[in-house]
Design a protein around this motif. Structure first.
Motif, PDB file in Angstrom:
ATOM      1  N   THR A 154     -26.050  31.671 -26.895  1.00 22.50           N
ATOM      2  CA  THR A 154     -26.386  31.832 -25.480  1.00 22.50           C
ATOM      3  C   THR A 154     -26.353  33.309 -25.109  1.00 22.50           C
ATOM      4  OG1 THR A 154     -25.428  29.667 -24.987  1.00 22.50           O
ATOM      5  CG2 THR A 154     -25.740  31.171 -23.131  1.00 22.50           C
ATOM      6  N   SER A 155     -27.353  33.748 -24.362  1.00 24.79           N
ATOM      7  CA  SER A 155     -27.412  35.163 -24.001  1.00 24.79           C
ATOM      8  C   SER A 155     -26.319  35.502 -22.998  1.00 24.79           C
ATOM      9  CB  SER A 155     -28.780  35.521 -23.419  1.00 24.79           C
ATOM     10  OG  SER A 155     -28.902  35.050 -22.088  1.00 24.79           O
ATOM     11  N   ALA A 156     -25.796  36.709 -23.113  1.00 31.74           N
ATOM     12  CA  ALA A 156     -24.780  37.181 -22.178  1.00 31.74           C
ATOM     13  C   ALA A 156     -25.326  37.188 -20.752  1.00 31.74           C
ATOM     14  CB  ALA A 156     -24.308  38.575 -22.580  1.00 31.74           C
ATOM     15  N   ALA A 157     -26.627  37.413 -20.600  1.00 28.38           N
ATOM     16  CA  ALA A 157     -27.227  37.454 -19.264  1.00 28.38           C
ATOM     17  C   ALA A 157     -27.096  36.115 -18.553  1.00 28.38           C
ATOM     18  CB  ALA A 157     -28.694  37.861 -19.369  1.00 28.38           C
ATOM     19  N   GLU A 158     -27.318  35.019 -19.289  1.00 30.03           N
ATOM     20  CA  GLU A 158     -27.206  33.697 -18.679  1.00 30.03           C
ATOM     21  C   GLU A 158     -25.791  33.446 -18.169  1.00 30.03           C
ATOM     22  OE1 GLU A 158     -29.226  30.291 -20.683  1.00 30.03           O
ATOM     23  OE2 GLU A 158     -29.682  31.804 -22.188  1.00 30.03           O
ATOM     24  N   MET A 159     -24.808  33.772 -18.982  1.00 30.11           N
ATOM     25  CA  MET A 159     -23.424  33.533 -18.584  1.00 30.11           C
ATOM     26  C   MET A 159     -22.984  34.505 -17.496  1.00 30.11           C
ATOM     27  SD  MET A 159     -22.174  30.890 -19.945  1.00 30.11           S
ATOM     28  CE  MET A 159     -20.400  31.063 -19.796  1.00 30.11           C
TER      29      MET A 159
ATOM     30  N   ALA B  64     -29.786  33.743 -28.835  1.00 32.55           N
ATOM     31  CA  ALA B  64     -29.658  35.120 -28.355  1.00 32.55           C
ATOM     32  C   ALA B  64     -29.261  36.040 -29.503  1.00 32.55           C
ATOM     33  CB  ALA B  64     -28.616  35.193 -27.244  1.00 32.55           C
ATOM     34  N   GLY B  65     -29.866  37.216 -29.540  1.00 30.93           N
ATOM     35  CA  GLY B  65     -29.550  38.191 -30.578  1.00 30.93           C
ATOM     36  C   GLY B  65     -30.320  37.983 -31.857  1.00 30.93           C
ATOM     37  N   LYS B  66     -30.991  36.833 -32.005  1.00 24.61           N
ATOM     38  CA  LYS B  66     -31.751  36.551 -33.224  1.00 24.61           C
ATOM     39  C   LYS B  66     -33.248  36.481 -32.965  1.00 24.61           C
ATOM     40  CE  LYS B  66     -27.998  34.100 -35.583  1.00 24.61           C
ATOM     41  NZ  LYS B  66     -27.601  32.852 -36.281  1.00 24.61           N
ATOM     42  N   ALA B  67     -33.628  36.077 -31.776  1.00 21.79           N
ATOM     43  CA  ALA B  67     -35.042  35.992 -31.415  1.00 21.79           C
ATOM     44  C   ALA B  67     -35.159  36.098 -29.903  1.00 21.79           C
ATOM     45  CB  ALA B  67     -35.656  34.686 -31.917  1.00 21.79           C
ATOM     46  N   LEU B  68     -36.354  36.445 -29.436  1.00 20.58           N
ATOM     47  CA  LEU B  68     -36.606  36.601 -28.011  1.00 20.58           C
ATOM     48  C   LEU B  68     -37.539  35.500 -27.533  1.00 20.58           C
ATOM     49  CD1 LEU B  68     -37.231  40.463 -27.824  1.00 20.58           C
ATOM     50  CD2 LEU B  68     -35.138  39.238 -27.202  1.00 20.58           C
TER      51      LEU B  68
ATOM     52  N   ALA C 164     -33.919  29.164 -14.385  1.00 16.27           N
ATOM     53  CA  ALA C 164     -34.694  29.858 -15.416  1.00 16.27           C
ATOM     54  C   ALA C 164     -36.172  29.498 -15.342  1.00 16.27           C
ATOM     55  CB  ALA C 164     -34.134  29.530 -16.795  1.00 16.27           C
ATOM     56  N   VAL C 165     -36.484  28.220 -15.211  1.00 16.11           N
ATOM     57  CA  VAL C 165     -37.896  27.839 -15.187  1.00 16.11           C
ATOM     58  C   VAL C 165     -38.552  28.282 -13.887  1.00 16.11           C
ATOM     59  CG1 VAL C 165     -37.634  25.971 -16.834  1.00 16.11           C
ATOM     60  CG2 VAL C 165     -37.349  25.487 -14.414  1.00 16.11           C
TER      61      VAL C 165
ATOM     62  N   PHE D  51     -38.812  31.632 -21.017  1.00 15.77           N
ATOM     63  CA  PHE D  51     -37.773  32.425 -20.370  1.00 15.77           C
ATOM     64  C   PHE D  51     -36.406  31.838 -20.737  1.00 15.77           C
ATOM     65  CE2 PHE D  51     -35.261  33.934 -16.685  1.00 15.77           C
ATOM     66  CZ  PHE D  51     -35.621  35.282 -16.691  1.00 15.77           C
ATOM     67  N   PRO D  52     -35.401  32.665 -21.018  1.00 18.27           N
ATOM     68  CA  PRO D  52     -34.097  32.153 -21.467  1.00 18.27           C
ATOM     69  C   PRO D  52     -33.449  31.242 -20.441  1.00 18.27           C
ATOM     70  CG  PRO D  52     -34.244  34.526 -21.802  1.00 18.27           C
ATOM     71  CD  PRO D  52     -35.435  34.129 -20.983  1.00 18.27           C
ATOM     72  N   GLY D  53     -32.816  30.189 -20.928  1.00 16.30           N
ATOM     73  CA  GLY D  53     -32.110  29.254 -20.054  1.00 16.30           C
ATOM     74  C   GLY D  53     -32.946  28.031 -19.795  1.00 16.30           C
TER      75      GLY D  53
END
Length: 512
Positions: free
Chosen positions: A209-214, A455-459, A485-486, A478-480
């Motif tokens: 999970t991306s740090a941005a989401e949390m 997160a950190g492995k692909a965008l 997010a949607v 888009f992440p999340g």
């Protein structure tokens, strides 16, 4: 043949957010939805007087403005109010014990002190300190300011000074949340708890999970005086608000309209062919709100390179869902029963293990209009941890399918018995939804929860495709996986079609 400027394939929240905002900007938009009900995974439906949410059950940031929630920003942009009921507490049934917790920092610290002692509280407080500047950075650039062309320099520009000041934190947001957790948290319960929150946000544990989401979640859930929201009328009311915003500005929603193929001419998306043989043409392009896998199915074989098609086809999917929708007799339920509950059976199996996490929502405790008098509406589901492979060889309505539904739903009944021990004696309506239900009604590849892009492995790829005039929005871009997010994906894409003056005026009107 019918003509429009933009065709949106799918009326999920991402597609509706995009379409409603495009209509607000003055474009001629037509949304094609194959189902008889709008809303995608967030639609609601009725049975015998009970109104059921098909998907999302937790909402926040919808009852005040300006809000960091992109979905609220879309609703404010199109001028559609969404009355909400506020609450702050939900129930937890975890290996460590059963308790009620709430959004906000202090009450969770009390729980931690009881379960784990003062050292755990100190670690949580330290995490909050670390997350505070990250949370501020996560909302420093509202999605409403973003567009996917060079004019973004002008719309993002007003936020640039703050972003530059927070540049160190912004860089940290691009990595995995586990990088932050590993620096601060050693207590196993807190690590499990954070994995759980990550899983509910993204379908992945903290490592993916991306740090941005949390950080966004911390900005919203752990601020002073925070409350959770539930839309009056359920998720269907949210969908209705977006549809009203679309239609009042001339946009069209066509239900029972299944897109068979995206029409491509000389590498330009020019419209869609429908299952009934009709053709819709689009002078400015086509936007797919379908998943990445389902969008590929709509493209002619020679429309994109085999390399690009294969790359997208290999996007890893999250697992699917099981749903249990119940209408029950509500007499003599505890008066302080929370409306939402989280059940975790075993931390050691891993938070993503099949049938390990179960969510229970009883929204009629907040909004009695969702059930007949004296009754309650219940939605129990396994959030993205039901393997599609267990169902793929079964035929719907077969005896084997019915037997599997009964067997696999037992974990949900057992979870519900923690909350309402005599649930078996209260049933008026009982419906089980499976990955095949998701696949059929939501047109979701393998009934998936969405892409499992770590997160950190692909965008996430964003909205662009190799075909001119074909864009994508929704959870594949888009992440999340949740509604914010949607909605953000749809809003940012819609902004790209607006003039800079229109876009800047919107930002001013939203007080962002």
């Amino acid at each position: 043949m019918s003509n429009t400027e933009i065709i949106v394939i799918g009326s999920g929240i991402g597609g509706l957010s995009c379409a409603a905002l495009l209509a607000h900007y003055g474009l001629d938009v037509t949304v094609c939805e194959s189902h008889s009900i709008a809303g995608g995974a967030a639609h609601s439906f009725q049975r015998d007087g009970f109104i059921f949410d098909s998907g999302p059950s937790l909402y926040s940031g919808l009852s005040y403005s300006p809000s960091p929630n992109p979905l609220k920003q879309v609703l404010d942009a199109i001028g559609e109010p969404l009355p909400c009921i506020n609450y702050d507490t939900w129930g937890c049934y975890l290996p460590e014990g059963n308790f009620n917790t709430s959004v906000g920092a202090d009450q969770f610290c009390d729980i931690l002190r009881q379960l784990r002692g003062n050292n755990a509280v100190e670690e949580w407080r330290k995490l909050q300190q670390v997350m505070k500047p990250l949370a501020e950075a996560s909302v420093a650039l509202p999605p409403a300011a973003i567009r996917f062309d060079w004019n973004a320099i002008l719309t993002v520009g007003k936020f640039a000074p703050d972003l530059i000041r927070k540049s160190n934190q912004v860089l940290k947001l691009t990595g995995s949340f586990s990088n932050i957790v590993d620096e601060v948290i050693t207590d196993p319960f807190i690590r499990h708890w954070l994995d759980l929150l990550c899983f509910l946000l993204s379908g992945l544990p903290a490592t993916g999970t991306s740090a941005a989401e949390m950080a966004f979640m911390f900005a919203d859930w752990y601020r002073p005086g925070v409350k959770l929201d539930y839309p009056v009328g359920g998720s269907g009311a949210l969908v209705d608000a977006l549809v009203r915003g679309l239609r009042k500005n001339g946009g069209k929603l066509q239900l029972n309209t299944h897109v068979e193929q995206i029409l491509v001419k000389k590498n330009q998306a020019i419209g869609v062919k429908l299952r009934n043989g009709d053709t819709l043409t689009a002078s400015r392009g086509v936007i797919s709100n379908a998943s990445v896998w389902d969008t590929l199915k709509l493209l002619p074989l020679d429309a994109v390179s085999q390399q690009w098609r294969s790359q997208k086809q290999q996007t890893p999917p999250c697992e699917s869902f099981l749903h249990l929708h119940l209408g029950i007799d509500g007499n003599n339920l505890p008066p302080d029963l929370p409306c939402h509950h989280i059940i975790v059976n075993d931390w050691e199996k891993g938070i993503t293990a099949e049938q390990n996490v179960i969510l229970v929502s009883i929204p009629s405790l907040l909004d009695p209009s969702l059930a007949p008098p004296g009754k309650h509406t219940i939605h129990v589901y396994t959030p993205g941890n039901e393997p599609y492979e267990r169902w793929s060889q079964l035929k719907r309505n077969s005896k084997a399918y019915q037997q599997q539904k009964e067997a696999r739903s037992q974990v949900m009944w057992q979870a519900l018995e923690h909350i309402i021990p005599d649930i078996g004696n209260r049933i008026s309506v009982s419906l089980v939804g499976t990955p095949l239900t998701h696949e059929r009604f939501l047109r979701r590849h393998r009934g998936s929860y969405g892409p499992a892009i770590q997160a950190g492995k692909a965008l996430f790829p964003g909205p662009n495709t190799p075909i001119d005039g074909l864009w994508c929005c929704g959870d594949s871009t888009f992440p999340g996986i949740g509604l914010p997010a949607v909605a953000a994906s749809g809003m940012m894409l819609a902004n790209t079609f607006a003039s800079v003056d229109q876009h800047l005026y919107l930002l001013k009107r939203l007080s962002l």
